[in-house]
Design a protein around this motif. Structure first.
Motif, PDB file in Angstrom:
ATOM      1  N   ILE A  97       0.874  -1.170   0.000  1.00 60.29           N
ATOM      2  CA  ILE A  97       0.000   0.000   0.000  1.00 60.29           C
ATOM      3  C   ILE A  97       0.910   1.219   0.000  1.00 60.29           C
ATOM      4  CG2 ILE A  97      -1.792   1.298   1.207  1.00 60.29           C
ATOM      5  CD1 ILE A  97      -2.606  -1.248   2.635  1.00 60.29           C
ATOM      6  N   ARG A  98       0.745   2.075  -0.990  1.00 59.78           N
ATOM      7  CA  ARG A  98       1.495   3.324  -1.053  1.00 59.78           C
ATOM      8  C   ARG A  98       0.510   4.483  -0.988  1.00 59.78           C
ATOM      9  NH1 ARG A  98       6.712   2.503  -1.929  1.00 59.78           N
ATOM     10  NH2 ARG A  98       7.052   4.738  -2.241  1.00 59.78           N
ATOM     11  N   THR A  99       0.943   5.566  -0.373  1.00 53.42           N
ATOM     12  CA  THR A  99       0.041   6.707  -0.221  1.00 53.42           C
ATOM     13  C   THR A  99       0.733   8.004  -0.616  1.00 53.42           C
ATOM     14  OG1 THR A  99      -1.482   7.794   1.323  1.00 53.42           O
ATOM     15  CG2 THR A  99       0.663   7.189   2.188  1.00 53.42           C
ATOM     16  N   GLY A 100      -0.091   8.959  -1.007  1.00 51.67           N
ATOM     17  CA  GLY A 100       0.393  10.291  -1.352  1.00 51.67           C
ATOM     18  C   GLY A 100      -0.771  11.264  -1.283  1.00 51.67           C
ATOM     19  N   ARG A 101      -0.525  12.476  -1.703  1.00 56.86           N
ATOM     20  CA  ARG A 101      -1.572  13.503  -1.699  1.00 56.86           C
ATOM     21  C   ARG A 101      -1.526  14.297  -2.989  1.00 56.86           C
ATOM     22  NH1 ARG A 101      -0.614  12.487   3.537  1.00 56.86           N
ATOM     23  NH2 ARG A 101      -2.277  12.769   5.075  1.00 56.86           N
ATOM     24  N   VAL A 102      -2.694  14.731  -3.426  1.00 54.69           N
ATOM     25  CA  VAL A 102      -2.808  15.584  -4.604  1.00 54.69           C
ATOM     26  C   VAL A 102      -3.661  16.792  -4.242  1.00 54.69           C
ATOM     27  CG1 VAL A 102      -2.491  13.781  -6.345  1.00 54.69           C
ATOM     28  CG2 VAL A 102      -4.770  14.181  -5.399  1.00 54.69           C
ATOM     29  N   ASP A 103      -3.467  17.869  -4.989  1.00 55.38           N
ATOM     30  CA  ASP A 103      -4.257  19.074  -4.722  1.00 55.38           C
ATOM     31  C   ASP A 103      -5.720  18.893  -5.090  1.00 55.38           C
ATOM     32  OD1 ASP A 103      -2.070  20.501  -3.760  1.00 55.38           O
ATOM     33  OD2 ASP A 103      -1.493  21.155  -5.773  1.00 55.38           O
ATOM     34  N   GLY A 104      -5.987  18.063  -6.088  1.00 51.06           N
ATOM     35  CA  GLY A 104      -7.356  17.806  -6.513  1.00 51.06           C
ATOM     36  C   GLY A 104      -7.432  16.522  -7.296  1.00 51.06           C
ATOM     37  N   PRO A 105      -8.627  15.944  -7.474  1.00 51.97           N
ATOM     38  CA  PRO A 105      -8.772  14.685  -8.199  1.00 51.97           C
ATOM     39  C   PRO A 105      -8.196  14.704  -9.609  1.00 51.97           C
ATOM     40  CG  PRO A 105     -10.769  15.164  -6.983  1.00 51.97           C
ATOM     41  CD  PRO A 105      -9.897  16.380  -6.857  1.00 51.97           C
ATOM     42  N   ALA A 106      -8.189  15.858 -10.270  1.00 49.41           N
ATOM     43  CA  ALA A 106      -7.661  15.930 -11.629  1.00 49.41           C
ATOM     44  C   ALA A 106      -6.181  15.552 -11.684  1.00 49.41           C
ATOM     45  CB  ALA A 106      -7.873  17.329 -12.209  1.00 49.41           C
ATOM     46  N   GLY A 121       6.768  10.683  -4.958  1.00 51.47           N
ATOM     47  CA  GLY A 121       6.059  11.396  -3.913  1.00 51.47           C
ATOM     48  C   GLY A 121       5.190  10.534  -3.036  1.00 51.47           C
ATOM     49  N   THR A 122       5.163   9.216  -3.298  1.00 50.45           N
ATOM     50  CA  THR A 122       4.382   8.303  -2.454  1.00 50.45           C
ATOM     51  C   THR A 122       5.320   7.564  -1.508  1.00 50.45           C
ATOM     52  OG1 THR A 122       4.517   6.434  -4.012  1.00 50.45           O
ATOM     53  CG2 THR A 122       2.675   7.994  -4.273  1.00 50.45           C
ATOM     54  N   ARG A 123       4.735   7.002  -0.463  1.00 45.43           N
ATOM     55  CA  ARG A 123       5.512   6.179   0.457  1.00 45.43           C
ATOM     56  C   ARG A 123       4.675   4.981   0.863  1.00 45.43           C
ATOM     57  NH1 ARG A 123       4.225   5.856   5.590  1.00 45.43           N
ATOM     58  NH2 ARG A 123       2.677   7.262   6.493  1.00 45.43           N
TER      59      ARG A 123
END
Length: 304
Positions: A97-106, A121-123
């Motif tokens: 399982i890797r996770t990250g963040r985006v400013d918006g769904p696009a 950018g994921t970990r």
């Protein structure tokens, strides 16, 4: 919950249906945090607008993955500045399982969402990310029966998950398939899917995964495998075989679609032949009239 309404709900019509073989068949799950309301289909445009929904649906499908919307338990989740996402590969030996963040769904359109892809950018997340389906517009059983489980599971195991990894948490999720088994619990890091899974059972299942074990009570299957493979694995585990999460690998028979061989990492193997038997008609969803139904059954289980 009004007990007089229960007979009309799909999850109360299928209490006689064996769950094995009913999990969705997906090797890779993409989870995107989208608080607020979802349409009946997450890509119908209600949550993200028609254009972005269509492009995102096509992108996820082209990558060979399946997307679910997630939100934290509570009234329509919580507002957020950035959207958390998880990339979940369920395949034994490659599981992560890797996770990250985006400013918006696009922004998800610019990510490689194929199983096992490394996304900058994921970990990696060091604990499970349990999902409980609460998709109200898809089926009332998931909403009414799922939301209390999500809240209860958060209260029982949320603290332990967060202590292991700040990005490990209990989430409400969109439709996974099989609302007639509500409340539905999915562990997307392994693909193991359960239902019905009430709060205490869901907590026991998550605790087992934390310990590297697999609970077989109400186990619908591991999404990694197609239905026959799911049935075969559950049958071997139910036979009393001691096996951790990734100790069993299923190989489908290339000639007979009803046969699978389950291999243990210790060298043992079992040939499982499965078929279906008819069930009395029932509603597959609260929105649908009763139709013919069937269930998977194990016909033979033979050590090799």
């Amino acid at each position: 919950m009004d007990p007089t309404l229960r007979p009309a709900w799909c999850s109360f019509q299928s209490t006689d249906e064996p769950p094995a073989g009913t999990a969705a068949h997906e090797q890779s799950w993409v989870l995107l945090e989208v608080p607020g309301r979802w349409g009946r289909d997450i890509f119908d445009g209600e949550a993200l607008g028609a254009d972005l929904s269509q492009r995102l649906e096509q992108h996820v499908a082209a990558c060979g993955s399946r997307m679910l919307f997630i939100r934290r338990p509570g009234r329509e989740g919580q507002q957020l500045d950035r959207h958390r996402f998880y990339l979940c590969d369920t395949r034994p030996g490659r599981r992560s399982i890797r996770t990250g963040r985006v400013d918006g769904p696009a922004d998800m359109l610019g990510l490689d969402l194929t199983p096992g892809a490394h996304v900058a950018g994921t970990r990696e997340v060091a604990a499970p990310v349990p999902l409980v389906c609460t998709h109200a517009k898809r089926d009332q059983c998931c909403a009414v029966r799922g939301r209390p489980v999500a809240a209860g599971l958060e209260a029982l195991v949320g603290g332990r998950l967060a202590a292991l990894d700040t990005d490990a948490a209990v989430w409400e999720c969109s439709h996974t398939g099989g609302h007639r088994f509500a409340p539905v619990l999915l562990l997307p890091g392994t693909g193991y899917t359960y239902g019905p899974a009430e709060t205490a059972d869901a907590a026991r299942i998550v605790e087992a995964e934390l310990d590297g074990r697999v609970v077989t009570d109400n186990l619908r299957g591991r999404s990694t495998w197609p239905p026959v493979g799911q049935v075969a694995e559950v049958a071997v585990r139910d036979s009393g075989v001691d096996a951790g999460i990734d100790d069993l690998v299923v190989v489908l028979d290339p000639v007979d679609p009803g046969v699978a061989v389950v291999h243990h990492t210790d060298g043992r193997a079992w040939r499982v032949e499965a078929g279906t038997r008819p069930l009395p008609p029932r509603s597959q969803s609260c929105r649908k009239p009763p139709t013919d139904a069937s269930a998977w059954v194990v016909e033979t289980l033979t050590p090799l």
